[in-house]
Design a protein around this motif. Structure first.
Motif, mmCIF file in Angstrom:
data_model
loop_
_atom_site.group_PDB
_atom_site.id
_atom_site.type_symbol
_atom_site.label_atom_id
_atom_site.label_comp_id
_atom_site.label_asym_id
_atom_site.label_seq_id
_atom_site.Cartn_x
_atom_site.Cartn_y
_atom_site.Cartn_z
ATOM 1 N N GLU A 120 5.197 -4.586 7.440
ATOM 2 C CA GLU A 120 5.533 -3.136 7.281
ATOM 3 C C GLU A 120 6.368 -2.928 6.252
ATOM 4 O OE1 GLU A 120 5.014 -0.540 11.008
ATOM 5 O OE2 GLU A 120 6.129 -2.692 11.697
ATOM 6 N N LEU A 121 7.435 -3.552 6.384
ATOM 7 C CA LEU A 121 8.713 -3.297 5.390
ATOM 8 C C LEU A 121 8.312 -3.814 4.019
ATOM 9 C CD1 LEU A 121 11.627 -1.904 5.214
ATOM 10 C CD2 LEU A 121 12.521 -4.468 5.565
ATOM 11 N N SER A 122 7.555 -4.915 3.878
ATOM 12 C CA SER A 122 7.538 -5.465 2.612
ATOM 13 C C SER A 122 6.731 -4.595 1.625
ATOM 14 C CB SER A 122 6.890 -6.769 2.596
ATOM 15 O OG SER A 122 5.761 -6.703 3.093
ATOM 16 N N GLY A 123 5.721 -3.954 1.991
ATOM 17 C CA GLY A 123 4.989 -2.801 1.389
ATOM 18 C C GLY A 123 5.873 -1.605 0.991
ATOM 19 N N PHE A 124 6.681 -1.159 2.011
ATOM 20 C CA PHE A 124 7.510 -0.074 1.645
ATOM 21 C C PHE A 124 8.422 -0.248 0.486
ATOM 22 C CE2 PHE A 124 11.621 2.071 2.849
ATOM 23 C CZ PHE A 124 11.177 3.520 2.545
ATOM 24 N N MET A 125 9.104 -1.555 0.663
ATOM 25 C CA MET A 125 10.151 -2.058 -0.082
ATOM 26 C C MET A 125 9.576 -2.414 -1.505
ATOM 27 S SD MET A 125 13.166 -1.909 1.280
ATOM 28 C CE MET A 125 14.174 -3.284 0.284
ATOM 29 N N ARG A 126 8.263 -2.983 -1.708
ATOM 30 C CA ARG A 126 7.742 -3.106 -2.861
ATOM 31 C C ARG A 126 7.615 -1.955 -3.763
ATOM 32 N NH1 ARG A 126 2.929 -4.590 -1.126
ATOM 33 N NH2 ARG A 126 3.594 -6.639 -0.585
ATOM 34 N N SER A 127 6.988 -1.042 -3.117
ATOM 35 C CA SER A 127 6.932 0.468 -3.836
ATOM 36 C C SER A 127 8.113 0.872 -4.545
ATOM 37 C CB SER A 127 6.186 1.546 -2.846
ATOM 38 O OG SER A 127 4.987 0.914 -2.465
ATOM 39 N N LEU A 128 9.357 0.924 -3.612
ATOM 40 C CA LEU A 128 10.464 1.394 -3.989
ATOM 41 C C LEU A 128 11.135 0.663 -5.090
ATOM 42 C CD1 LEU A 128 13.114 3.390 -3.478
ATOM 43 C CD2 LEU A 128 13.910 1.745 -1.939
ATOM 44 N N LEU A 129 11.173 -0.892 -4.952
ATOM 45 C CA LEU A 129 11.999 -1.554 -6.020
ATOM 46 C C LEU A 129 11.016 -1.540 -7.335
ATOM 47 C CD1 LEU A 129 12.849 -4.721 -3.772
ATOM 48 C CD2 LEU A 129 14.162 -2.438 -4.575
ATOM 49 N N ASN A 130 9.637 -1.405 -7.396
ATOM 50 C CA ASN A 130 8.946 -1.395 -8.541
ATOM 51 C C ASN A 130 8.880 -0.298 -9.215
ATOM 52 O OD1 ASN A 130 7.755 -4.251 -8.331
ATOM 53 N ND2 ASN A 130 6.268 -3.508 -7.012
#
Length: 573
Positions: free
Chosen positions: A202-212
């Motif tokens: 769950e978190l990795s998808g959320f963080m991927r969008s934010l960081l990219n």
């Protein structure tokens, strides 16, 4: 007068204004600026100055602190006019995830949004005048509102969050007429918590969008800098971020900018009147290697030693180490055998991938050691490229005495619960009290199998393998001072499971054999036990001990028979 040590203070301005102890790392500013990398990720172990260095960069570059150049006076960076003119000349976005250690995805998501919302709150002056249009002010206020009310009922969409840093950089660049610098401290702290608590996907998808969005598709960013402990795999987090310069512990860049060099430590010891402690400080807190730079010291522990004048595992005890402990507990027998070797002072050669793939920590060979290296628990003594395989291989060892004590305490905790006193078991073991050993081992097996399994389905035959290797680690920790303990090595006509050779030849030596009951061949666990003891005799495992000068009558044999969670121990002493 002895300089004050401001323990735990990570605010550069506060340290400088109060004249507290500080090792000059300001040339990191120059090195980073002149490298001209668009986005840099620097990984270092926890408490190695990442937050303080990033805070220092914020005070140096941020136009909010353009009148605070005096805090850099007397430091290396201030000797060059070019950098004196650069101070306070950029809008800066400073974000930290260091304190985001939640047990659920929803709470972590809220904490990340709250951190972003605080950014917007700090730049509320952007709402004045007509720099922002009505829609932009509405977007801005959605985050300001979250800062005031971050309850679960306050909803904010993922798409809004994903572009939050990029959007703020856009607003700042318009306001100041200059692109922003974006700093993110401890980006991977919430990701590690997500793995431990089971919400990684769950978190990795959320963080991927934010960081990219913040670091890849951000035309309003001049440069970006992230810090963390681990280099999380590109596929899971940085899949679109191809402009990322990654600096790990194996990299040459910035090799002296985090942690203390030996020269810096010895100078500090002299300043504090502790010059006679150089050798012991080296044993306790040296051992880190960044790139080809050896003799890097743990800054947290050195600083505390300067303050207290006492030796202790300060750094190792500054976190729970729960992730490392659980990974070693759950690891295959090979993992525990490798830990036996490391605790015995040996080094391991491993093929390592510096990218940490959390989903494969228990599956991929070498993944655990990559994490241990990144976290500072192991040091890389050498690194060679093998032409035949086309891969790099590293020789790893335990970093220093402080880390060794941490591992020893961690292993003691596996067995030292109030209901199963391990010290009493060791006394029974050395005295041949098989009755107590059986009682203890069965209680411990019942408690610890569930801990080793941690909810994963494991076969009954695999469980004893993992358990007894954990047990051997416990022996090594408690008896290493008086016995040389080895496992799974050749002697006589086979490979024994465990051997304890006493340093004092007047004491008894021990050979241990472990067997799992085969119901098709053995009617009862007692038969399995007798086979274990017979195998020690038939394979002549005592040969290594007798060749070392130990008399046959001073060698004791123990057999351990397993069936599921049941254990039966016998001896021929």
């Amino acid at each position: 007068m002895k300089q004050a040590v401001s323990i735990g203070n990570q605010d550069f301005k506060s340290i400088r204004e109060n004249g507290a102890f500080y090792v000059d790392k300001t040339l990191f500013i120059k090195e980073w600026w002149e490298n001209q990398d668009t986005v840099t990720l620097i990984t270092r172990p926890r408490r190695f100055g990442k937050t303080l260095n990033l805070n220092m960069l914020m005070y140096f570059f941020s136009n909010q602190w353009k009148d605070e150049g005096s805090i850099f006076e007397g430091l290396s960076i201030w000797r060059e006019e070019k950098y004196r003119n650069l101070q306070g000349s950029y809008p800066v976005i400073f974000l930290s995830f260091a304190d985001i250690k939640e047990q659920s995805y929803q709470n972590t998501r809220q904490a990340v949004i709250r951190a972003v919302a605080e950014l917007y709150k700090n730049h509320a002056y952007l709402l004045n005048g007509d720099i922002l249009n009505r829609d932009e002010k509405e977007y801005f206020c959605s985050f300001s509102g979250y800062a005031a009310d971050s309850s679960p009922d306050y909803q904010i969409e993922d798409t809004f969050v994903a572009r939050a840093v990029k959007q703020l950089a856009f607003y700042l660049s318009r306001y100041f007429g200059k692109k922003a610098l974006v700093f993110l401290d401890e980006y991977d702290t919430p990701l590690q918590e997500a793995y431990v608590n089971g919400y990684w996907e769950e978190l990795s998808g959320f963080m991927r969008s934010l960081l990219n969005s913040a670091f890849k598709t951000n035309p309003y960013m001049e440069r970006g800098l992230l810090t963390g402990i681990t280099r999380v795999s590109r596929e899971s987090i940085f899949s679109d971020l191809n402009n990322l310069e990654v600096i790990t512990t194996a990299s040459e860049k910035y090799s002296t900018r985090f942690g203390f060099t030996e020269e810096e430590v010895f100078r500090a010891l002299e300043d504090f009147g502790l010059q006679g402690e150089k050798e012991n400080v080296k044993k306790w807190y040296d051992g880190f290697i960044f790139g080809s730079q050896k003799n890097i010291y743990n800054p947290w522990s050195v600083t505390l030693f300067l303050e207290k004048g006492e030796y202790a595992p300060y750094w190792a005890n500054s976190s729970s180490n729960a992730l490392i402990s659980s990974l070693i507990q759950q690891g295959a027998p090979e993992t525990k055998m490798n830990m036996e070797r490391l605790l015995g002072g040996e080094s391991l050669e491993m093929e390592l991938d510096e990218e940490v793939v959390f989903s494969r920590l228990l599956k991929k060979r070498g993944a655990l050691y990559s994490l241990l290296l990144a976290a500072g628990y192991l040091r890389m003594e050498s690194r060679v490229f093998r032409q035949e395989s086309g891969r790099f291989y590293c020789r790893l060892a335990i970093t220093n005495r402080e880390v060794r004590l941490m591992f020893e305490d961690m292993i003691k905790d596996w067995f030292a619960g109030e209901d199963v006193p391990y010290q009493n078991f060791l006394k029974a073991f050395l005295q041949g009290d098989v009755d107590y050993m059986n009682e203890y081992m069965n209680e411990t097996a019942e408690l610890i199998f569930s801990s080793f399994d941690t909810g994963r389905k494991m076969s009954e035959t695999a469980r004893p393998e993992r358990f007894y290797h954990g047990f051997v680690l416990g022996l090594i920790v408690e008896l290493a001072g008086t016995y040389r303990i080895s496992s799974n090595r050749e002697s006589g006509f086979g490979r024994y499971d465990v051997m304890l050779e006493p340093a004092d030849r007047r004491k008894k030596a021990y050979v241990l054999e472990f067997k799992v009951r085969n119901p098709k061949k053995e009617k009862a666990l007692e038969v399995t036990l007798q086979k274990a003891l017979l195998q020690i005799e038939e394979k002549e495992y005592d040969r290594e001990l007798t060749a070392a000068g130990i008399r046959k009558e001073n060698i004791c044999h123990y057999g351990f028979a397993f069936e599921g969670k049941k254990v039966l121990i016998g001896s021929s002493c």
